[in-house]
Scaffold this active site. Structure first.
Site, PDB file in Angstrom:
ATOM      1  CG  HIS A 199      -2.015  -0.902   1.274  1.00 48.69           C
ATOM      2  ND1 HIS A 199      -1.886  -2.244   1.053  1.00 48.69           N
ATOM      3  CD2 HIS A 199      -3.343  -0.673   1.477  1.00 48.69           C
ATOM      4  CE1 HIS A 199      -3.090  -2.808   1.117  1.00 48.69           C
ATOM      5  NE2 HIS A 199      -3.991  -1.880   1.383  1.00 48.69           N
ATOM      6  CD  GLU A 202      -5.602   3.704   1.901  1.00 57.96           C
ATOM      7  OE1 GLU A 202      -4.676   3.110   2.490  1.00 57.96           O
ATOM      8  OE2 GLU A 202      -6.808   3.395   2.043  1.00 57.96           O
TER       9      GLU A 202
HETATM   10  N1  ADE Z   1      -6.044  -2.561   5.922  1.00 55.60           N
HETATM   11  C1  ADE Z   1      -7.254  -2.867   5.439  1.00 55.60           C
HETATM   12  N2  ADE Z   1      -7.632  -1.971   4.535  1.00 55.60           N
HETATM   13  C2  ADE Z   1      -6.628  -1.065   4.417  1.00 55.60           C
HETATM   14  C3  ADE Z   1      -6.412   0.097   3.659  1.00 55.60           C
HETATM   15  N3  ADE Z   1      -7.309   0.547   2.779  1.00 55.60           N
HETATM   16  N4  ADE Z   1      -5.276   0.785   3.832  1.00 55.60           N
HETATM   17  C4  ADE Z   1      -4.369   0.362   4.706  1.00 55.60           C
HETATM   18  N5  ADE Z   1      -4.518  -0.727   5.461  1.00 55.60           N
HETATM   19  C5  ADE Z   1      -5.633  -1.442   5.325  1.00 55.60           C
HETATM   20 ZN    ZN Z   2      -6.089  -2.071   1.245  1.00 54.33          ZN
END
Ligand code: ADE
Ligand code: ZN
Length: 339
Positions: A199, A202
């Site tokens: 990730h 975001e």
């Molecule tokens: N864990 C579950 N969903 C998530 C997300 N969108 N961003 C970071 N960690 C997560």
């Molecule tokens: Zn995620």
């Protein structure tokens, strides 16, 4: 459109299995384990899913995950998700799970992996849906904890099957926990034959996307929507066809974008990035893959050609071998011809 999207063969590449815990199942698990939930009803629980940011969601998500206590729970959770995905035309899933969320509470890793895997194998046998399993490290915990978790998972792999895990990932609270914190962990995972995703971008800055590529050597970026803050990075992502696993409804619920009409998915797609559509934590964000496709189709006025491209990208971005990818691309051609 709904029929067209459903008929398109699609891969789901950004799905936290813990995020598929629907309130109905939460109440059933609570009854099974003698736990009292802080909600009067299923409706009240669903109503409480209003988040101001990623952390406010994660607090509720980890509380929900506490209801998952044995292999049967993980099997039931995974089976329910796979049933839903299959109904929506998902042909291949690459599922995240968070080992530390469970081992920290005393749930053995064997139960977590055993329950998820038995459901994945049953769905492959019964409806042909294929899978990969990705173990994610919680980035708010230490690199030492992540390394110990990885070593534990590698020992478990020896006793199950060499292909039980395909990749490692990185999730949880992004801001303040840059990818570089986990460089050594990802290097060890690579040495052990695992691929990597993370990730990034975001809630965190574009720099984290850059770091995930350079330091963690990821094969996909999960979310990545903040790449737009760095035009040179956007050009690199397009040039390298580095996939972004975008989760539109999640981005709205967590206020990454104010409303779906303001989402940058179409812009990134038009710039040639390998954008894919996924559901992230569907039980919490109001929709599975189909609802995510529909939301961007309506909100961004996507054409059938755009939707077809999103489905193709999901296959291209998957860890499926080339022969299987070609098979699904041909199946997408067929759906596109039929309209
Ligand atoms: N864990 C579950 N969903 C998530 C997300 N969108 N961003 C970071 N960690 C997560
Ligand atoms: Zn995620």
């Amino acid at each position: 459109m709904e029929g067209f999207i459903t008929r398109l063969p699609k891969a789901e590449l950004h799905l936290h299995i813990e995020g598929t815990l629907e309130p109905e199942m939460a109440f059933a698990l609570a009854a099974r384990h003698g736990v009292t939930l802080p909600y009067a009803s299923v409706e009240a629980m669903r109503d409480a899913y209003r988040f101001s940011d990623l952390q406010s969601f994660l607090d509720i998500y980890y509380a929900g995950a506490d209801l998952l206590r044995d292999a049967a729970d993980f099997h039931a959770l995974t089976s329910a998700y796979l049933r839903k995905a299959h109904q929506q035309g998902v042909v291949h899933v690459e599922i995240f799970f968070d080992p530390q969320t469970h081992t920290q509470r005393g749930v053995p890793l064997e139960s977590v992996v055993g329950g998820i895997r038995s459901a994945l194998l049953a769905a492959e046998r019964d409806c042909g849906i294929t899978h990969r399993l990705i173990l994610c490290f919680l980035r708010h915990l230490s690199a030492e904890d992540a390394m110990a978790t990885l070593e534990q998972a590698l020992r478990l792999r020896d006793s199950i099957s060499a292909d039980v895990f395909s990749a490692v990932g990185l999730d949880s609270s992004e801001a303040g926990h840059p990818p570089g914190k986990f460089t050594a962990v990802f290097e060890r995972a690579r040495q052990a034959g695992l691929l990597a995703v993370a990730h990034a971008g975001e809630e965190g800055p574009a720099q984290y996307i850059h770091d995930a590529l350079e330091l963690l050597k990821v094969r996909r970026i999960d979310h990545g929507v903040r790449c737009e803050e760095d035009p040179a990075l956007v050009r690199r992502l397009a040039r390298e066809r580095m996939p972004l696993t975008v989760c539109p409804l999640s981005n709205i619920k967590l206020h990454v974008f104010d409303r779906i009409e303001a989402h940058n998915l179409k812009r990134l797609l038009d710039l040639g990035l390998c954008v894919t559509v996924n559901s992230d934590d569907p039980a919490y964000f109001g929709g599975y893959v189909l609802e995510n496709y529909l939301a961007v189709q309506r909100g961004l006025d996507l054409s059938k050609a755009d939707l077809e491209l999103l489905a193709r990208n999901s296959i291209e971005a998957s860890f499926l071998p080339p022969a299987q990818q070609r098979r699904w691309m041909a199946a997408i051609d067929q759906v596109a011809r039929e309209g």
